[in-house]
Design a protein around this motif. Structure first.
Motif, PDB file in Angstrom:
ATOM      1  N   THR A  22      59.158 -53.531  61.890  1.00  0.00           N
ATOM      2  CA  THR A  22      59.347 -52.393  60.972  1.00  0.00           C
ATOM      3  C   THR A  22      60.277 -51.367  61.608  1.00  0.00           C
ATOM      4  N   GLN A  23      60.279 -51.340  62.935  1.00  0.00           N
ATOM      5  CA  GLN A  23      61.102 -50.386  63.668  1.00  0.00           C
ATOM      6  C   GLN A  23      62.591 -50.640  63.389  1.00  0.00           C
ATOM      7  N   ASN A  24      62.991 -51.917  63.487  1.00  0.00           N
ATOM      8  CA  ASN A  24      64.398 -52.263  63.255  1.00  0.00           C
ATOM      9  C   ASN A  24      64.799 -51.945  61.816  1.00  0.00           C
ATOM     10  N   THR A  46      56.751 -60.401  63.229  1.00  0.00           N
ATOM     11  CA  THR A  46      56.991 -61.580  64.069  1.00  0.00           C
ATOM     12  C   THR A  46      57.720 -61.207  65.354  1.00  0.00           C
ATOM     13  N   GLY A  47      58.286 -59.993  65.378  1.00  0.00           N
ATOM     14  CA  GLY A  47      58.978 -59.548  66.588  1.00  0.00           C
ATOM     15  C   GLY A  47      58.662 -58.101  66.881  1.00  0.00           C
ATOM     16  N   GLY A  48      57.385 -57.731  66.781  1.00  0.00           N
ATOM     17  CA  GLY A  48      56.975 -56.345  67.044  1.00  0.00           C
ATOM     18  C   GLY A  48      57.350 -55.957  68.473  1.00  0.00           C
ATOM     19  N   ARG A  49      57.817 -54.716  68.642  1.00  0.00           N
ATOM     20  CA  ARG A  49      58.326 -54.281  69.947  1.00  0.00           C
ATOM     21  C   ARG A  49      57.522 -53.126  70.506  1.00  0.00           C
ATOM     22  N   GLY A  50      57.377 -53.107  71.835  1.00  0.00           N
ATOM     23  CA  GLY A  50      56.856 -51.943  72.538  1.00  0.00           C
ATOM     24  C   GLY A  50      58.006 -51.253  73.244  1.00  0.00           C
ATOM     25  N   GLY A  53      61.545 -53.169  75.853  1.00  0.00           N
ATOM     26  CA  GLY A  53      61.707 -54.567  75.459  1.00  0.00           C
ATOM     27  C   GLY A  53      60.420 -55.380  75.492  1.00  0.00           C
ATOM     28  N   ARG A  54      59.282 -54.720  75.664  1.00  0.00           N
ATOM     29  CA  ARG A  54      58.026 -55.472  75.661  1.00  0.00           C
ATOM     30  C   ARG A  54      57.639 -55.824  74.231  1.00  0.00           C
ATOM     31  N   SER A  55      56.779 -56.824  74.088  1.00  0.00           N
ATOM     32  CA  SER A  55      56.430 -57.214  72.724  1.00  0.00           C
ATOM     33  C   SER A  55      55.107 -56.579  72.314  1.00  0.00           C
ATOM     34  N   TRP A  56      54.961 -56.425  71.008  1.00  0.00           N
ATOM     35  CA  TRP A  56      53.750 -55.842  70.428  1.00  0.00           C
ATOM     36  C   TRP A  56      53.125 -56.883  69.514  1.00  0.00           C
ATOM     37  N   HIS A  57      51.914 -57.284  69.834  1.00  0.00           N
ATOM     38  CA  HIS A  57      51.201 -58.323  69.088  1.00  0.00           C
ATOM     39  C   HIS A  57      50.768 -57.743  67.738  1.00  0.00           C
ATOM     40  N   ILE A  64      47.748 -51.915  61.384  1.00  0.00           N
ATOM     41  CA  ILE A  64      48.739 -51.113  60.666  1.00  0.00           C
ATOM     42  C   ILE A  64      50.000 -51.117  61.514  1.00  0.00           C
ATOM     43  N   TRP A  65      51.044 -51.700  60.960  1.00  0.00           N
ATOM     44  CA  TRP A  65      52.332 -51.764  61.665  1.00  0.00           C
ATOM     45  C   TRP A  65      53.305 -50.979  60.817  1.00  0.00           C
ATOM     46  N   MET A  66      53.644 -49.774  61.250  1.00  0.00           N
ATOM     47  CA  MET A  66      54.518 -48.958  60.402  1.00  0.00           C
ATOM     48  C   MET A  66      55.471 -48.095  61.211  1.00  0.00           C
ATOM     49  N   SER A  67      56.597 -47.773  60.578  1.00  0.00           N
ATOM     50  CA  SER A  67      57.626 -46.937  61.204  1.00  0.00           C
ATOM     51  C   SER A  67      58.041 -45.860  60.218  1.00  0.00           C
ATOM     52  N   LEU A  68      58.121 -44.636  60.733  1.00  0.00           N
ATOM     53  CA  LEU A  68      58.370 -43.455  59.905  1.00  0.00           C
ATOM     54  C   LEU A  68      59.708 -42.837  60.310  1.00  0.00           C
ATOM     55  N   PRO A 107      51.894 -41.910  78.189  1.00  0.00           N
ATOM     56  CA  PRO A 107      52.318 -40.980  77.151  1.00  0.00           C
ATOM     57  C   PRO A 107      51.967 -41.441  75.740  1.00  0.00           C
ATOM     58  N   ASN A 108      51.774 -42.747  75.527  1.00  0.00           N
ATOM     59  CA  ASN A 108      51.839 -43.221  74.140  1.00  0.00           C
ATOM     60  C   ASN A 108      50.715 -44.165  73.736  1.00  0.00           C
ATOM     61  N   ASP A 109      49.631 -44.179  74.498  1.00  0.00           N
ATOM     62  CA  ASP A 109      48.536 -45.096  74.163  1.00  0.00           C
ATOM     63  C   ASP A 109      47.330 -44.321  73.647  1.00  0.00           C
ATOM     64  N   GLY A 119      49.525 -48.085  69.900  1.00  0.00           N
ATOM     65  CA  GLY A 119      50.705 -47.759  70.689  1.00  0.00           C
ATOM     66  C   GLY A 119      51.728 -47.050  69.811  1.00  0.00           C
ATOM     67  N   ILE A 120      52.427 -46.105  70.414  1.00  0.00           N
ATOM     68  CA  ILE A 120      53.410 -45.309  69.682  1.00  0.00           C
ATOM     69  C   ILE A 120      54.778 -45.532  70.315  1.00  0.00           C
ATOM     70  N   LEU A 121      55.780 -45.743  69.486  1.00  0.00           N
ATOM     71  CA  LEU A 121      57.130 -45.996  69.981  1.00  0.00           C
ATOM     72  C   LEU A 121      58.085 -45.030  69.298  1.00  0.00           C
ATOM     73  N   THR A 122      58.598 -44.050  70.074  1.00  0.00           N
ATOM     74  CA  THR A 122      59.509 -43.053  69.519  1.00  0.00           C
ATOM     75  C   THR A 122      60.923 -43.412  69.933  1.00  0.00           C
ATOM     76  N   LEU A 136      59.549 -43.075  64.343  1.00  0.00           N
ATOM     77  CA  LEU A 136      58.224 -43.047  64.962  1.00  0.00           C
ATOM     78  C   LEU A 136      57.496 -44.333  64.563  1.00  0.00           C
ATOM     79  N   GLY A 137      57.354 -45.221  65.530  1.00  0.00           N
ATOM     80  CA  GLY A 137      56.673 -46.497  65.273  1.00  0.00           C
ATOM     81  C   GLY A 137      55.220 -46.410  65.695  1.00  0.00           C
ATOM     82  N   ILE A 138      54.337 -46.915  64.842  1.00  0.00           N
ATOM     83  CA  ILE A 138      52.904 -46.867  65.122  1.00  0.00           C
ATOM     84  C   ILE A 138      52.319 -48.262  64.953  1.00  0.00           C
ATOM     85  N   GLY A 139      51.688 -48.746  65.997  1.00  0.00           N
ATOM     86  CA  GLY A 139      50.964 -50.012  65.915  1.00  0.00           C
ATOM     87  C   GLY A 139      49.498 -49.725  66.159  1.00  0.00           C
ATOM     88  N   LEU A 140      48.665 -49.952  65.139  1.00  0.00           N
ATOM     89  CA  LEU A 140      47.232 -49.646  65.259  1.00  0.00           C
ATOM     90  C   LEU A 140      46.415 -50.910  64.991  1.00  0.00           C
TER      91      LEU A 140
HETATM   92  C1  BT5 Z   1      53.723 -49.440  72.810  1.00  0.00           C
HETATM   93  O1  BT5 Z   1      54.571 -49.938  73.752  1.00  0.00           O
HETATM   94  O2  BT5 Z   1      52.552 -49.250  72.981  1.00  0.00           O
HETATM   95  C2  BT5 Z   1      54.381 -49.151  71.455  1.00  0.00           C
HETATM   96  C3  BT5 Z   1      53.981 -50.148  70.392  1.00  0.00           C
HETATM   97  C4  BT5 Z   1      54.597 -49.814  69.062  1.00  0.00           C
HETATM   98  C5  BT5 Z   1      54.351 -50.878  68.033  1.00  0.00           C
HETATM   99  C6  BT5 Z   1      54.816 -50.453  66.655  1.00  0.00           C
HETATM  100  S1  BT5 Z   1      54.228 -51.503  65.396  1.00  0.00           S
HETATM  101  C7  BT5 Z   1      55.280 -50.793  64.245  1.00  0.00           C
HETATM  102  C8  BT5 Z   1      56.607 -50.579  64.974  1.00  0.00           C
HETATM  103  N1  BT5 Z   1      57.418 -51.778  64.902  1.00  0.00           N
HETATM  104  C9  BT5 Z   1      57.651 -52.299  66.126  1.00  0.00           C
HETATM  105  O3  BT5 Z   1      58.321 -53.318  66.349  1.00  0.00           O
HETATM  106  N2  BT5 Z   1      57.020 -51.539  67.058  1.00  0.00           N
HETATM  107  C10 BT5 Z   1      56.333 -50.407  66.461  1.00  0.00           C
HETATM  108  P1  BT5 Z   1      54.224 -50.105  75.293  1.00  0.00           P
HETATM  109  O4  BT5 Z   1      53.635 -48.847  75.831  1.00  0.00           O
HETATM  110  O5  BT5 Z   1      55.461 -50.635  75.915  1.00  0.00           O
HETATM  111  O6  BT5 Z   1      53.080 -51.180  75.319  1.00  0.00           O
HETATM  112  C11 BT5 Z   1      53.362 -52.549  75.121  1.00  0.00           C
HETATM  113  C12 BT5 Z   1      52.304 -53.341  75.872  1.00  0.00           C
HETATM  114  O7  BT5 Z   1      51.033 -53.205  75.203  1.00  0.00           O
HETATM  115  C13 BT5 Z   1      52.574 -54.828  75.914  1.00  0.00           C
HETATM  116  O8  BT5 Z   1      53.377 -55.158  77.008  1.00  0.00           O
HETATM  117  C14 BT5 Z   1      51.169 -55.412  76.027  1.00  0.00           C
HETATM  118  O9  BT5 Z   1      50.706 -55.366  77.358  1.00  0.00           O
HETATM  119  C15 BT5 Z   1      50.327 -54.444  75.241  1.00  0.00           C
HETATM  120  N3  BT5 Z   1      50.135 -54.878  73.839  1.00  0.00           N
HETATM  121  C16 BT5 Z   1      50.917 -55.674  73.074  1.00  0.00           C
HETATM  122  N4  BT5 Z   1      50.423 -55.799  71.832  1.00  0.00           N
HETATM  123  C17 BT5 Z   1      49.277 -55.069  71.808  1.00  0.00           C
HETATM  124  C18 BT5 Z   1      48.310 -54.790  70.807  1.00  0.00           C
HETATM  125  N5  BT5 Z   1      48.394 -55.256  69.550  1.00  0.00           N
HETATM  126  N6  BT5 Z   1      47.271 -53.993  71.157  1.00  0.00           N
HETATM  127  C19 BT5 Z   1      47.140 -53.469  72.395  1.00  0.00           C
HETATM  128  N7  BT5 Z   1      48.018 -53.704  73.379  1.00  0.00           N
HETATM  129  C20 BT5 Z   1      49.094 -54.494  73.088  1.00  0.00           C
END
Ligand code: BT5
Length: 252
Positions: A22-24, A46-50, A53-57, A64-68, A107-109, A119-122, A136-140
């Motif tokens: 949703t971020q892209n 399918t390619g959620g990001r933290g 470059g880390r991935s978000w499951h 709730i996967w959303m970007s504002l 800062p963002n957990d 997790g929050i991704l600004t 502002l990306g929010i993964g809950l």
């Molecule tokens: C974050 O990054 O915590 C920000 C995540 C933001 C996700 C949202 S979803 C909507 C929008 N679209 C996107 O593509 N992204 C945003 P960070 O602090 O870097 O934490 C990432 C790390 O959290 C990973 O390396 C894992 O260790 C862990 N992680 C991955 N998926 C998780 C999940 N669903 N719940 C809890 N931890 C997770």
């Protein structure tokens, strides 16, 4: 949108059954002129990001996967404060909606039941020192069970349902989150960061504790003492000096 009591946030919303991130998509829409408050939301990513470059499951029908899209009129150096404003706002809303004790890990957990539930991704686009827009990306994690997480995440990740022992309506939570975010964002633009600093400190999980801050410039060990007016973490080092940490992961 039925039952959403906001003026701007989520008034325009784009929903996807499945999307890479949703971020892209929000970046694309913002580049194309989308107004402040546009929300991109998806059932599965399918390619959620933290960060970094880390991935978000982001499995289907559980979170709730959303970007504002935001267009704040603030100087570039203040943008990192938005992550903390969002963290405080979301923590308060989620605590009120679920009855859980929700903590913030700088800062963002957001943590509940001792695990990361949000997790929050600004992310920012700027020209020279002018902020063009902020996404502002929010993964809950809402209704996942332990088995829904990949094994490597199970020790640290959790959902609201796991912490509370009951499930929650994702639509209702998303609406309450957007309502809280809109009110707090407007407050922040009018009054600045100071009121949020106090609210942040009341929810912080690591204050007074020894932490390791893993920064791009190396690891720093110390006692987390608070945040400064910019939102930087204040780390008290062994020699008593306070070091400001602007970007890091914290090991508690
Ligand atoms: C974050 O990054 O915590 C920000 C995540 C933001 C996700 C949202 S979803 C909507 C929008 N679209 C996107 O593509 N992204 C945003 P960070 O602090 O870097 O934490 C990432 C790390 O959290 C990973 O390396 C894992 O260790 C862990 N992680 C991955 N998926 C998780 C999940 N669903 N719940 C809890 N931890 C997770």
């Amino acid at each position: 949108q039925d039952g959403l009591a906001t003026k701007r946030f989520g008034r325009e919303a784009v929903y996807f059954d499945a999307i890479a991130s949703t971020q892209n998509e929000a970046h694309r829409r913002a580049e194309a002129g989308a107004p402040e408050g546009l929300v991109v939301i998806a059932d599965v990513q399918t390619g959620g990001r933290g960060r970094l470059g880390r991935s978000w499951h982001s499995p289907p029908e559980t979170g709730i996967w959303m970007s504002l899209v935001l267009r704040p009129d603030v100087p570039l150096p203040r943008v990192p404060q938005l992550t903390l404003v969002a963290a405080v706002s979301l923590a308060d809303t989620l605590a009120a909606c679920t009855g859980l004790s929700v903590g913030i890990k700088w800062p963002n957990d957001l943590l509940a039941g001792g695990r990361k539930v949000c997790g929050i991704l600004t992310e920012l686009a700027a020209e020279a020192d002018r902020v063009h827009y902020v996404i502002l990306g929010i993964g809950l994690n809402v209704n996942q069970t332990e088995e829904d997480f990949p094994p490597e995440l199970r020790a640290r990740a959790g959902s609201l349902a796991m912490a509370a022992g009951r499930s929650f309506s994702r639509v209702a939570l998303a609406q309450r989150m957007l309502e809280g975010l809109e009110a707090d964002y407007d407050d922040y633009l009018q009054k600045g960061f100071a009121p949020f600093k106090r609210r942040w400190e009341a929810r912080a999980v690591s204050l007074g504790q020894r932490v390791v801050a893993r920064t791009p410039g190396g690891d720093f060990v110390g006692i987390a003492r608070g945040i400064d007016d910019d939102g930087a973490l204040l780390l008290e080092q062994a020699n008593g000096a306070l070091r400001k940490i602007y970007s890091a992961d914290l090991d508690l």
